[in-house]
Structures are given as C-alpha cells and as structure tokens.
Design a protein around this motif. Structure first.
Motif, PDB file in Angstrom:
ATOM      1  N   GLU A 193      36.574  47.731  32.967  1.00  0.00           N
ATOM      2  CA  GLU A 193      35.222  47.359  33.390  1.00  0.00           C
ATOM      3  C   GLU A 193      34.811  46.018  32.788  1.00  0.00           C
ATOM      4  OE1 GLU A 193      32.098  48.186  35.873  1.00  0.00           O
ATOM      5  OE2 GLU A 193      33.911  49.381  35.587  1.00  0.00           O
ATOM      6  N   TYR A 194      35.117  45.815  31.506  1.00  0.00           N
ATOM      7  CA  TYR A 194      34.831  44.512  30.882  1.00  0.00           C
ATOM      8  C   TYR A 194      35.611  43.395  31.575  1.00  0.00           C
ATOM      9  CZ  TYR A 194      32.414  46.626  26.865  1.00  0.00           C
ATOM     10  OH  TYR A 194      31.540  47.300  26.052  1.00  0.00           O
ATOM     11  N   ARG A 195      36.867  43.658  31.904  1.00  0.00           N
ATOM     12  CA  ARG A 195      37.684  42.638  32.573  1.00  0.00           C
ATOM     13  C   ARG A 195      37.157  42.343  33.972  1.00  0.00           C
ATOM     14  NH1 ARG A 195      43.821  43.795  32.096  1.00  0.00           N
ATOM     15  NH2 ARG A 195      43.898  41.638  32.761  1.00  0.00           N
ATOM     16  N   ALA A 196      36.685  43.379  34.672  1.00  0.00           N
ATOM     17  CA  ALA A 196      36.103  43.165  35.996  1.00  0.00           C
ATOM     18  C   ALA A 196      34.825  42.333  35.892  1.00  0.00           C
ATOM     19  CB  ALA A 196      35.815  44.502  36.667  1.00  0.00           C
ATOM     20  N   ASP A 197      34.016  42.603  34.874  1.00  0.00           N
ATOM     21  CA  ASP A 197      32.805  41.803  34.661  1.00  0.00           C
ATOM     22  C   ASP A 197      33.165  40.346  34.380  1.00  0.00           C
ATOM     23  OD1 ASP A 197      31.233  44.042  35.005  1.00  0.00           O
ATOM     24  OD2 ASP A 197      30.873  44.352  32.857  1.00  0.00           O
ATOM     25  N   GLU A 198      34.199  40.145  33.571  1.00  0.00           N
ATOM     26  CA  GLU A 198      34.621  38.777  33.255  1.00  0.00           C
ATOM     27  C   GLU A 198      35.094  38.048  34.510  1.00  0.00           C
ATOM     28  OE1 GLU A 198      37.888  36.391  30.512  1.00  0.00           O
ATOM     29  OE2 GLU A 198      37.496  38.520  30.113  1.00  0.00           O
ATOM     30  N   MET A 199      35.845  38.738  35.356  1.00  0.00           N
ATOM     31  CA  MET A 199      36.310  38.102  36.592  1.00  0.00           C
ATOM     32  C   MET A 199      35.132  37.823  37.527  1.00  0.00           C
ATOM     33  SD  MET A 199      38.668  36.677  38.222  1.00  0.00           S
ATOM     34  CE  MET A 199      40.026  37.060  37.161  1.00  0.00           C
ATOM     35  N   GLY A 200      34.184  38.741  37.577  1.00  0.00           N
ATOM     36  CA  GLY A 200      32.985  38.501  38.384  1.00  0.00           C
ATOM     37  C   GLY A 200      32.217  37.292  37.877  1.00  0.00           C
ATOM     38  N   ALA A 201      32.177  37.130  36.558  1.00  0.00           N
ATOM     39  CA  ALA A 201      31.499  35.972  35.974  1.00  0.00           C
ATOM     40  C   ALA A 201      32.238  34.680  36.310  1.00  0.00           C
ATOM     41  CB  ALA A 201      31.385  36.144  34.459  1.00  0.00           C
ATOM     42  N   ARG A 202      33.556  34.739  36.352  1.00  0.00           N
ATOM     43  CA  ARG A 202      34.322  33.537  36.718  1.00  0.00           C
ATOM     44  C   ARG A 202      34.096  33.165  38.179  1.00  0.00           C
ATOM     45  NH1 ARG A 202      40.292  34.381  34.029  1.00  0.00           N
ATOM     46  NH2 ARG A 202      39.596  34.340  31.862  1.00  0.00           N
ATOM     47  N   LEU A 203      34.007  34.170  39.042  1.00  0.00           N
ATOM     48  CA  LEU A 203      33.853  33.908  40.472  1.00  0.00           C
ATOM     49  C   LEU A 203      32.430  33.529  40.852  1.00  0.00           C
ATOM     50  CD1 LEU A 203      36.065  36.779  41.926  1.00  0.00           C
ATOM     51  CD2 LEU A 203      36.600  34.338  41.844  1.00  0.00           C
ATOM     52  N   ALA A 204      31.447  34.253  40.307  1.00  0.00           N
ATOM     53  CA  ALA A 204      30.062  34.049  40.721  1.00  0.00           C
ATOM     54  C   ALA A 204      29.237  33.284  39.696  1.00  0.00           C
ATOM     55  CB  ALA A 204      29.403  35.399  40.996  1.00  0.00           C
ATOM     56  N   GLY A 205      29.753  33.125  38.514  1.00  0.00           N
ATOM     57  CA  GLY A 205      29.001  32.479  37.445  1.00  0.00           C
ATOM     58  C   GLY A 205      28.495  33.513  36.462  1.00  0.00           C
ATOM     59  N   ARG A 206      28.538  33.147  35.197  1.00  0.00           N
ATOM     60  CA  ARG A 206      28.152  34.078  34.139  1.00  0.00           C
ATOM     61  C   ARG A 206      26.711  34.547  34.297  1.00  0.00           C
ATOM     62  NH1 ARG A 206      27.156  32.471  27.984  1.00  0.00           N
ATOM     63  NH2 ARG A 206      25.344  31.666  29.042  1.00  0.00           N
ATOM     64  N   ASP A 207      25.787  33.605  34.529  1.00  0.00           N
ATOM     65  CA  ASP A 207      24.378  33.971  34.636  1.00  0.00           C
ATOM     66  C   ASP A 207      24.121  34.850  35.856  1.00  0.00           C
ATOM     67  OD1 ASP A 207      23.824  32.588  32.320  1.00  0.00           O
ATOM     68  OD2 ASP A 207      23.338  30.726  33.378  1.00  0.00           O
ATOM     69  N   ASN A 208      24.832  34.597  36.947  1.00  0.00           N
ATOM     70  CA  ASN A 208      24.683  35.441  38.138  1.00  0.00           C
ATOM     71  C   ASN A 208      25.185  36.860  37.871  1.00  0.00           C
ATOM     72  OD1 ASN A 208      23.577  33.378  39.654  1.00  0.00           O
ATOM     73  ND2 ASN A 208      25.551  32.729  40.484  1.00  0.00           N
ATOM     74  N   MET A 209      26.261  36.984  37.137  1.00  0.00           N
ATOM     75  CA  MET A 209      26.793  38.312  36.827  1.00  0.00           C
ATOM     76  C   MET A 209      25.846  39.057  35.892  1.00  0.00           C
ATOM     77  SD  MET A 209      29.268  40.204  37.624  1.00  0.00           S
ATOM     78  CE  MET A 209      29.784  41.815  37.083  1.00  0.00           C
ATOM     79  N   ILE A 210      25.269  38.358  34.928  1.00  0.00           N
ATOM     80  CA  ILE A 210      24.291  38.987  34.035  1.00  0.00           C
ATOM     81  C   ILE A 210      23.067  39.433  34.835  1.00  0.00           C
ATOM     82  CG2 ILE A 210      22.682  38.537  32.128  1.00  0.00           C
ATOM     83  CD1 ILE A 210      24.907  36.786  30.880  1.00  0.00           C
ATOM     84  N   ALA A 211      22.636  38.598  35.785  1.00  0.00           N
ATOM     85  CA  ALA A 211      21.493  38.970  36.632  1.00  0.00           C
ATOM     86  C   ALA A 211      21.834  40.201  37.481  1.00  0.00           C
ATOM     87  CB  ALA A 211      21.102  37.794  37.522  1.00  0.00           C
ATOM     88  N   ALA A 212      23.060  40.269  37.978  1.00  0.00           N
ATOM     89  CA  ALA A 212      23.473  41.435  38.771  1.00  0.00           C
ATOM     90  C   ALA A 212      23.458  42.706  37.928  1.00  0.00           C
ATOM     91  CB  ALA A 212      24.859  41.194  39.362  1.00  0.00           C
TER      92      ALA A 212
END
Length: 123
Positions: A49-68
C-alpha cells in the motif's frame, strides 16, 4: 518437527507411534504459526500500500496524492454501519492510534501514516 521433538525429548516417548504430546504440540504450533503467518502477510500488504501510494505520487504528484487520501477522511469518519452479527466479517472496525497487536493484522496503514509517508517524499 516441533511436535516430534516435544514428544521424544520432553515427554520421553520411545514408542514407534507418536504420543499425545505430539498431537497437542502440533495443534498449538499450527495455531501460533498460523497467527505469525497472518501478521507477515498483513505486513506485506501494508508495504504494498505504501509503494502504491508512492507510485501514485510519482504519477499524479505528491500533493495531489495527499489530497486524494485526505478526500477519504469523510468515509473513514463515518460511523460503522455493519450489523453487530456481521462485524466479524468486516475489514476494519475503526482506526486506532499508536502501536497495538491489532495493528499487526491490519491490511492497510492508517490514512495518517500513509500521508506522513508521502510527506517524506521529495516534491
């Protein structure tokens, strides 16, 4: 192996067939090792789950992933709607903070932990 050792070494069973200590030890070890295996599987699940979050942050941007992840908070705060007779089948019955034995068997990290992990990533 453990049951055989306990039966032979501790209870001094010298017959060709296993004694009661073998069977009791085998049942106890099945339970304990099963619990340990579940904790390990859940640890891998949280790691993924942490790795998926990290990949989501790389693709969409860290701040966008935190907002999600922050957008999931209203669903997390919602009261549990599971009937009492079905709670044993629920994935989670609320979030706890700090270390507890129950956290070893959690399949997903808390939102706070996931967001804290993302905040450590470079922008």
């Amino acid at each position: 192996i453990i049951g055989n050792f306990v039966d032979r070494a501790v209870f001094k069973n010298e017959s060709d067939s296993p004694g009661i200590a073998y069977f009791v030890t085998s049942i106890v070890m099945d339970i304990l090792l099963g619990i340990l295996a579940s904790a390990i599987v859940m640890w891998f699940s949280r790691l993924r789950e942490y790795r998926a979050d990290e990949m989501g942050a790389r693709l969409a941007g860290r701040d966008n992933m935190i907002a999600a992840l922050n957008a999931l908070r209203p669903a997390e705060a919602r009261p549990d709607q599971m009937p009492e007779s079905m709670k044993a089948f629920a994935i989670s019955s609320g979030q706890s903070t700090g270390f507890s034995i129950a956290n070893l068997f959690r399949s997903h990290p808390t939102l706070d932990d996931r967001i804290a992990s993302l905040q450590k990533l470079p922008n």
